[in-house]
Scaffold this active site. Structure first.
Site, mmCIF file in Angstrom:
data_model
loop_
_atom_site.group_PDB
_atom_site.id
_atom_site.type_symbol
_atom_site.label_atom_id
_atom_site.label_comp_id
_atom_site.label_asym_id
_atom_site.label_seq_id
_atom_site.Cartn_x
_atom_site.Cartn_y
_atom_site.Cartn_z
ATOM 1 N N LYS A 119 -37.542 34.088 5.296
ATOM 2 C CA LYS A 119 -38.330 34.219 4.059
ATOM 3 C C LYS A 119 -38.466 32.813 3.500
ATOM 4 C CE LYS A 119 -38.275 35.805 -0.673
ATOM 5 N NZ LYS A 119 -37.578 36.513 -1.742
ATOM 6 N N GLY A 155 -37.763 37.707 -10.846
ATOM 7 C CA GLY A 155 -36.782 38.187 -11.820
ATOM 8 C C GLY A 155 -37.345 38.585 -13.160
ATOM 9 N N ALA A 207 -41.427 39.738 -5.505
ATOM 10 C CA ALA A 207 -41.083 39.183 -6.826
ATOM 11 C C ALA A 207 -41.893 39.819 -7.956
ATOM 12 C CB ALA A 207 -41.270 37.673 -6.878
ATOM 13 N N GLY A 208 -41.193 40.017 -9.043
ATOM 14 C CA GLY A 208 -41.824 40.485 -10.277
ATOM 15 C C GLY A 208 -41.802 41.987 -10.481
ATOM 16 N N ASN A 215 -35.384 42.841 -5.694
ATOM 17 C CA ASN A 215 -33.930 42.703 -5.826
ATOM 18 C C ASN A 215 -33.472 43.032 -7.246
ATOM 19 O OD1 ASN A 215 -31.595 40.186 -4.580
ATOM 20 N ND2 ASN A 215 -31.199 41.903 -5.872
ATOM 21 N N SER A 216 -33.940 42.216 -8.223
ATOM 22 C CA SER A 216 -33.455 42.373 -9.599
ATOM 23 C C SER A 216 -33.686 43.776 -10.145
ATOM 24 C CB SER A 216 -34.150 41.364 -10.522
ATOM 25 O OG SER A 216 -33.960 40.065 -10.053
#
Lengths: 67, 270
Positions: B106, B167, B194-195, B216-217
């Site tokens: 990645k 995040g 992301a996001g 992830n977050s």
């Protein structure tokens, strides 16, 4: 003795060490890490022939969590 | 017909691997290693992102994190998080290939420390070198169509535009741009990376025709990461099914769904 940077910290090490000798001296006993010197990757196959020089910046990286 | 995550219709291919799940999940920020392990299991994700950091001999001894990941029998996707130049990212990728035993990477090259926006110039430069070295590159990029084109030009088969800042949990900042990238590159694997903050964001991205979601977050920082992981599993599946089914055309007027023929209490003569 020569001064090098290991993971960002100044260290004094014996002159003439190759990478295999260095990681043993530092206490790394398991595999599962990789090494770069001066931002250039050094594969395991080159540990014996790569001699640490004064001023070298050595990074020893291992698996961590990532996103 | 029963539709489950294991439905054969959901099988897809990325980077030479055949997978059931279109959810890619991160391994960071969980309240504990046990939460991480259970959340990954609950997500049924088959690709898990990991990273490399400086470790002393003491920290590295018996690396428990890596042992947990290996026990999950998943495909790992190492990242180059924290790199700010093509050179740093290339070196990190080479180190990751040796440590993790995979040619998947990645690719993250950060161009701005405040919003963690990727540096498109360094990302393209690194991607070109890594592809020549045999890596399967998963480049993290913005929703810029031209950058996606440049990444495709240097040989990327997978592109990962952001939904919004890493995040932030703000979802898809610019669905129109994301849609344009999807339409421009029907042959590429496109992952939103992301996001994403909640399952509805993942549904929206999948409805646009994206091939998968990397997050992830949104799971790790949920009050119950394990339950949220399951929520995302269903969201990604729901969005994909909706995309495959074809969403109805929006209309500018009301249209009753119940038949008007036979409407009760209406009489021609009163």
């Amino acid at each position: 003795m020569i001064t090098v940077s290991i993971n960002g910290e100044r260290k004094e090490i014996k002159e003439g060490l190759n990478i295999k000798e260095l990681i043993k001296a530092l206490g790394y006993t398991t595999s599962g890490f990789a090494i770069a010197i001066n931002t250039t990757f050094v594969p395991i196959a080159k540990y014996l022939e790569t001699i640490i020089k004064a001023g070298d910046e050595i990074d020893i990286l291992a698996p961590v969590q990532g996103g | 017909m029963t539709l489950t995550v294991n439905n054969p219709n959901n099988i897809w291919e990325i980077g030479g691997k055949t997978l059931n799940s279109r959810l890619l999940i991160g391994s960071a920020l969980y309240p504990s290693p046990a939460h991480m392990e259970e959340a990954i299991r609950a997500s049924e994700a088959e690709i898990v992102t990991v990273s490399l950091r400086r470790q002393s001999a003491k920290q590295n001894a018996g690396n428990s994190f890596w042992n947990i990941i290996k026990s999950l029998n998943v495909q790992v996707l190492p990242n180059t998080a924290g790199c700010h130049s093509a050179k740093e990212a290339i070196t990190t990728a080479q180190m990751a290939r040796e440590v993790f035993g995979t040619h998947w990477i990645k690719l993250e090259v950060i161009g701005d420390q405040y919003n963690l926006q990727p540096d498109p110039f360094e990302t393209v430069k690194a991607a070109e070198v890594l592809i020549k070295e045999g890596f399967e590159v998963f480049p993290y990029t913005t929703d810029d169509l031209v950058v996606a084109k440049r990444l495709a030009d240097v040989g990327c088969k997978i592109i990962m535009p952001w939904g919004s800042m890493i995040g932030s949990g703000k979802g898809l900042m610019n669905p129109m741009n994301l849609k344009a990238i999807r339409q421009a590159f029907p042959e590429l694997k496109l992952i939103i990376d992301a996001g994403i903050g909640k399952p509805s964001h993942a549904v929206q991205a999948m409805e646009l025709g994206y091939d998968g979601i990397l997050l992830n977050s949104a799971v790790a920082l949920a009050q119950d990461p394990i339950k949220m992981a399951a929520g995302f599993k269903y969201a990604v599946e729901a969005g994909r099914l909706a995309y495959e089914a074809g969403v109805m055309q929006e209309r500018e007027f009301a249209s009753p769904s119940t038949p008007t023929v036979g409407t009760p209490f209406w009489h021609q003569f009163k």
